[in-house]
Design a protein around this motif. Sequence first.
Motif, mmCIF file in Angstrom:
data_model
loop_
_atom_site.group_PDB
_atom_site.id
_atom_site.type_symbol
_atom_site.label_atom_id
_atom_site.label_comp_id
_atom_site.label_asym_id
_atom_site.label_seq_id
_atom_site.Cartn_x
_atom_site.Cartn_y
_atom_site.Cartn_z
ATOM 1 N N GLU A 29 0.770 -1.153 -0.049
ATOM 2 C CA GLU A 29 0.029 -0.102 0.107
ATOM 3 C C GLU A 29 1.007 1.330 -0.056
ATOM 4 O O GLU A 29 0.526 2.243 -0.935
ATOM 5 C CB GLU A 29 -1.019 0.049 1.101
ATOM 6 N N ILE A 33 0.744 3.634 -3.289
ATOM 7 C CA ILE A 33 0.122 5.185 -3.082
ATOM 8 C C ILE A 33 1.341 6.183 -3.367
ATOM 9 O O ILE A 33 1.270 7.097 -4.018
ATOM 10 C CB ILE A 33 -0.545 5.323 -1.933
ATOM 11 N N LEU A 56 -6.229 12.996 2.296
ATOM 12 C CA LEU A 56 -6.072 11.522 2.736
ATOM 13 C C LEU A 56 -7.343 11.390 3.521
ATOM 14 O O LEU A 56 -7.428 11.845 4.604
ATOM 15 C CB LEU A 56 -4.671 11.091 3.268
ATOM 16 N N ARG A 59 -11.238 5.520 5.396
ATOM 17 C CA ARG A 59 -12.414 4.627 4.970
ATOM 18 C C ARG A 59 -12.580 3.547 5.629
ATOM 19 O O ARG A 59 -11.278 2.939 5.927
ATOM 20 C CB ARG A 59 -12.369 4.454 3.279
ATOM 21 N N ILE A 69 -4.232 4.797 7.886
ATOM 22 C CA ILE A 69 -4.165 6.097 7.268
ATOM 23 C C ILE A 69 -2.886 6.879 7.929
ATOM 24 O O ILE A 69 -2.535 7.726 6.974
ATOM 25 C CB ILE A 69 -5.437 6.761 7.535
ATOM 26 N N TYR A 97 -14.139 2.569 -1.417
ATOM 27 C CA TYR A 97 -12.906 2.726 -1.394
ATOM 28 C C TYR A 97 -12.718 1.749 0.188
ATOM 29 O O TYR A 97 -13.412 2.112 0.707
ATOM 30 C CB TYR A 97 -12.128 4.159 -1.191
ATOM 31 N N ILE A 100 -8.632 3.930 2.586
ATOM 32 C CA ILE A 100 -8.040 5.387 2.338
ATOM 33 C C ILE A 100 -8.623 5.823 0.876
ATOM 34 O O ILE A 100 -8.867 4.873 0.001
ATOM 35 C CB ILE A 100 -6.441 5.430 2.091
ATOM 36 N N ASN A 101 -9.033 6.789 0.795
ATOM 37 C CA ASN A 101 -9.465 7.644 -0.426
ATOM 38 C C ASN A 101 -8.673 8.736 -0.553
ATOM 39 O O ASN A 101 -8.414 9.586 0.744
ATOM 40 C CB ASN A 101 -10.859 7.873 -0.412
ATOM 41 N N PHE A 102 -7.887 9.191 -1.378
ATOM 42 C CA PHE A 102 -7.519 10.504 -1.628
ATOM 43 C C PHE A 102 -7.865 11.370 -2.790
ATOM 44 O O PHE A 102 -8.367 10.780 -3.675
ATOM 45 C CB PHE A 102 -5.777 10.355 -1.796
ATOM 46 N N GLY A 115 -7.873 5.702 -4.707
ATOM 47 C CA GLY A 115 -8.016 4.886 -3.296
ATOM 48 C C GLY A 115 -7.854 3.378 -3.685
ATOM 49 O O GLY A 115 -7.924 3.104 -4.726
ATOM 50 N N LEU A 132 -5.056 -0.415 -6.163
ATOM 51 C CA LEU A 132 -5.017 1.083 -5.968
ATOM 52 C C LEU A 132 -5.399 1.653 -7.557
ATOM 53 O O LEU A 132 -4.857 1.276 -8.303
ATOM 54 C CB LEU A 132 -3.698 1.562 -5.427
ATOM 55 N N SER A 134 -6.693 5.438 -9.271
ATOM 56 C CA SER A 134 -6.815 6.814 -9.091
ATOM 57 C C SER A 134 -6.947 7.334 -10.644
ATOM 58 O O SER A 134 -6.712 6.700 -11.733
ATOM 59 C CB SER A 134 -5.572 7.515 -8.943
#
Length: 151
Positions: A29, A33, A56, A59, A69, A97, A100-102, A115, A132, A134
Amino acid sequence: MYKTDEFVPHFSLFTIVSSGKNTGSYGFEKDAIARHMQFYINYFEEKLGHKLTVTLNVRNGYTDKIGFIDRIHCHLREIYPYTDFIMNVEETENSYYQGINFKITVEGIELVDGGFVDWTQKLLGNKKERLLISGTGIDLQLITGMLDKII
């Protein structure tokens, strides 16, 4: 400011996808990310000359979601000390998600969403799978003038 009639209901999207297996201690992870962030920081800041801010958002989906997170936040701040990372631990309804969701904001406009999702876990029947995703809307970058600088 931009008028809502300048926005379009259908748009072009640029996406990044990273998949792999859980390596323990959030290794996959953190690496995945960081690679996504590296692309967006290079693209928006270095190529286009725009400062970005990353939020960030916590979730559900990880047993220790606050610890998860927090570790991601610390990892990213260590690698990218000149980028603004904001950690939001306010819980919201979201089953899309996992963990985490960014969201990335450039010049006050939210341009990137991403995320972890559980799609590969469900598809392969393996809880160790990680995915992941995005993406950023290209049309919105054009409408707002983000792409005025030649790449």
